[in-house]
Structure formats: C-alpha cells, structure tokens
Design an enzyme around this catalytic site. Structure first.
Site, PDB file in Angstrom:
ATOM      1  N   SER A 228       2.298 -11.032   9.903  1.00 28.31           N
ATOM      2  CA  SER A 228       3.585 -10.611   9.807  1.00 28.31           C
ATOM      3  C   SER A 228       4.201 -11.173  10.490  1.00 28.31           C
ATOM      4  O   SER A 228       4.464 -12.416  10.141  1.00 28.31           O
ATOM      5  CB  SER A 228       3.557  -9.416  10.517  1.00 28.31           C
ATOM      6  OG  SER A 228       4.703  -8.431  10.194  1.00 28.31           O
TER       7      SER A 228
ATOM      8  N   ASP B 145      -2.236  -1.900  -0.843  1.00 33.54           N
ATOM      9  CA  ASP B 145      -2.186  -0.292  -0.536  1.00 33.54           C
ATOM     10  C   ASP B 145      -1.009  -0.612   0.846  1.00 33.54           C
ATOM     11  O   ASP B 145      -1.428   0.775   1.465  1.00 33.54           O
ATOM     12  CB  ASP B 145      -3.520   1.150  -0.162  1.00 33.54           C
ATOM     13  CG  ASP B 145      -2.560   1.492  -0.310  1.00 33.54           C
ATOM     14  OD1 ASP B 145      -1.894   2.298  -1.050  1.00 33.54           O
ATOM     15  OD2 ASP B 145      -3.546   3.142  -0.190  1.00 33.54           O
TER      16      ASP B 145
ATOM     17  N   HIS C  81      -1.269  -2.858   6.014  1.00 30.88           N
ATOM     18  CA  HIS C  81      -0.368  -4.436   5.702  1.00 30.88           C
ATOM     19  C   HIS C  81      -1.229  -4.610   8.041  1.00 30.88           C
ATOM     20  O   HIS C  81      -1.346  -5.346   7.469  1.00 30.88           O
ATOM     21  CB  HIS C  81       0.648  -3.324   7.071  1.00 30.88           C
ATOM     22  CG  HIS C  81       1.600  -4.544   7.550  1.00 30.88           C
ATOM     23  ND1 HIS C  81       2.183  -5.405   6.909  1.00 30.88           N
ATOM     24  CD2 HIS C  81       2.508  -5.347   8.836  1.00 30.88           C
ATOM     25  CE1 HIS C  81       3.050  -6.131   7.043  1.00 30.88           C
ATOM     26  NE2 HIS C  81       3.071  -6.212   8.171  1.00 30.88           N
TER      27      HIS C  81
END
Length: 268
Positions: free
Chosen positions: A93, A216, A245
């Site tokens: 991230s 997903d 994530h």
C-alpha cells in the site's frame, strides 16, 4: 526495544533470521506488526526486517515530516545506518509509494529486488487515469473524519481491507496499529500520500519486481495494481484470488512461498 535514530527521529524496527535482508514497508496509518506472519515465516532462510515509519507504530510521534519524501529519506538513512546492501524491498500500500519515492530520489543501487503489494501509482482520481481510489470530495470527507472521529476512520478502513471478515485477533491488531497514529499525523500523511503521482517513476524501476494483487479487493481497483505490473520494465504479476488488500495476512503461507521464491531468484 530496537530503535535507530535517523534524521533526528527514533524509528522502531525488528529483525530476525539471516541471509538476504528483506525490508518491509507498511501502509498508511498501519504498522510493522502487520508483517508478523513474514517475520516468523521467512526467517529460516532470509533476514526479515520490519520498520515503523515516523508517526506510526512504535516509532516517535513527531510533529513534522509526514510526507513521502521525508519517509523515503528516513528509509535511506536507516539502511545506511544498518549497512544494508542488496536488499529486497517489500512495499505494501503506501509502502510502495515510499519505495517509488525512494527509487526516484536515491536510485536502486542498494536493492536487488522490489515487491509491490496492493498499490497503484496514484490514489486520487485524475483526468485520463481511471484507477483512482477516491475523488477529491471523498478525500476531504476522510480528512474530516480523521479529525472528528479517528477511530471511526480506522473502522472504515478495516471494513474495506479484507476479502472476508478477519479473525478477531487480526481485526484487533489492525485497529490497534491504526489507533497508535495521532489524528494530526493521520491527516498529514493520508493527504500527502493520496495526492502523490508516481506514474512516471515506474519505468525507472530497473530491478526485478514482483507485483502482488488481491483479486477480491474492495479498497482499490485491482486493475490499478495490474497497471503497475504492465509499466514496470522487469515485473511479474502474482494474483491472490482469496485476498483483498492484505494477502500477506489473508493468504500468509502462499504469500511467503511466493516471496521467498522471488527473493531467492534475486540473489541467484
């Protein structure tokens, strides 16, 4: 507690194992504890190093410096102090944004490989770029929430991070890490990382790269992660069908196998 003082700021880190240093960079408002499965899972043959950015986790909660360029400068100073060379950098991230900022400023001489997990090069929607996570109005709403109810902001993020409801201990771990970050720091770094644009840096990543995408994911568009793999010169894409994530938490055994195979290929 293991700490290193860089640029006047005390950073918390942990390391274990031996062999190739694998340095993990966490997401915005998150922390190094997210990589507990990797600390234990790859230490037999490698040297996992987890680091809390300033203002996050157990690092110093400085009033200033909450920008990606400062975090990248902290990373370079940390690697210098640890005398790390030929490392594999794993950015998740925002950690990938820090890694791209690092590569843009300091190059790839210290790196033997890069793993980008669940990140596109730009979070904010732009004309001609369809992979943004939110528009400016939504970003303003998140900034307001950070100041009015920062624990609710944490709950909002957690609800979007996993493909299925996480175990209670995992959800508590994630919430605890988000709660460690003071509201003023939340606002500063969340805004800064959301408006940075690293599309032009992707072509400069001249080392073996592995891009990991959770298929997903409801937090960001998986196509934005695929965009990274398509525009990075020497990149392979690994899909995690049962993850959102956080594939390193949602599919830790498979993630560790994929990661160690990649690390070994970088040092062969």
């Amino acid at each position: 507690m293991p700490t290193e003082t860089v640029n006047g700021t005390q950073l918390y880190y942990e390391e274990s194992g031996d062999g190739t240093p694998v340095v993990f960079l966490h997401g915005v408002l998150m922390g190094s504890r997210f990589f507990i499965e990797q600390q234990e899972g790859i230490a037999d043959d490698h040297r996992p190093v987890v680091l809390d950015f300033r203002g996050h986790g157990r690092s110093a909660k400085t009033e200033t410096g909450h920008t990606l360029p400062t975090y990248a400068a902290d990373l370079e100073a940390f690697l210098e102090r640890q005398d790390f060379e030929s490392i594999v950098l794993v950015g998740w991230s925002m950690g990938s944004l820090v890694a791209w900022e690092y590569i843009d400023r300091f190059g790839t001489d210290r790196l033997s490989g890069f793993v980008s997990v669940e990140q596109q090069p730009l979070d904010l929607e732009q004309e001609g770029y369809e992979h943004g996570v939110f528009d400016f109005e939504a970003l303003v709403d998140l900034m307001e929430l950070a100041q009015t109810d920062h624990h609710e902001l944490g709950a909002v993020l957690i609800d979007q991070m996993f493909a299925s409801e996480p175990a209670a201990d995992v959800r508590q771990l994630v919430f605890d890490e988000i709660a460690r970050v003071p509201p003023a720091i939340k606002s500063a770094i969340f805004f800064d990382q959301s408006v940075r644009d690293y599309r032009d840096v992707l072509a400069d990543v001249d080392i073996p790269t592995l891009v990991c995408v959770g298929e997903d994911d409801t937090l960001l568009d998986p196509a934005g992660v695929e965009y990274v793999a398509e525009r990075t010169p020497n990149a392979d894409l690994e899909r995690f069908a049962d993850s959102g994530h956080c594939p390193f938490l949602e599919e830790p055994e498979r993630f560790n196998r994929v990661l160690t195979t990649f690390v070994d290929s970088c040092s062969s």
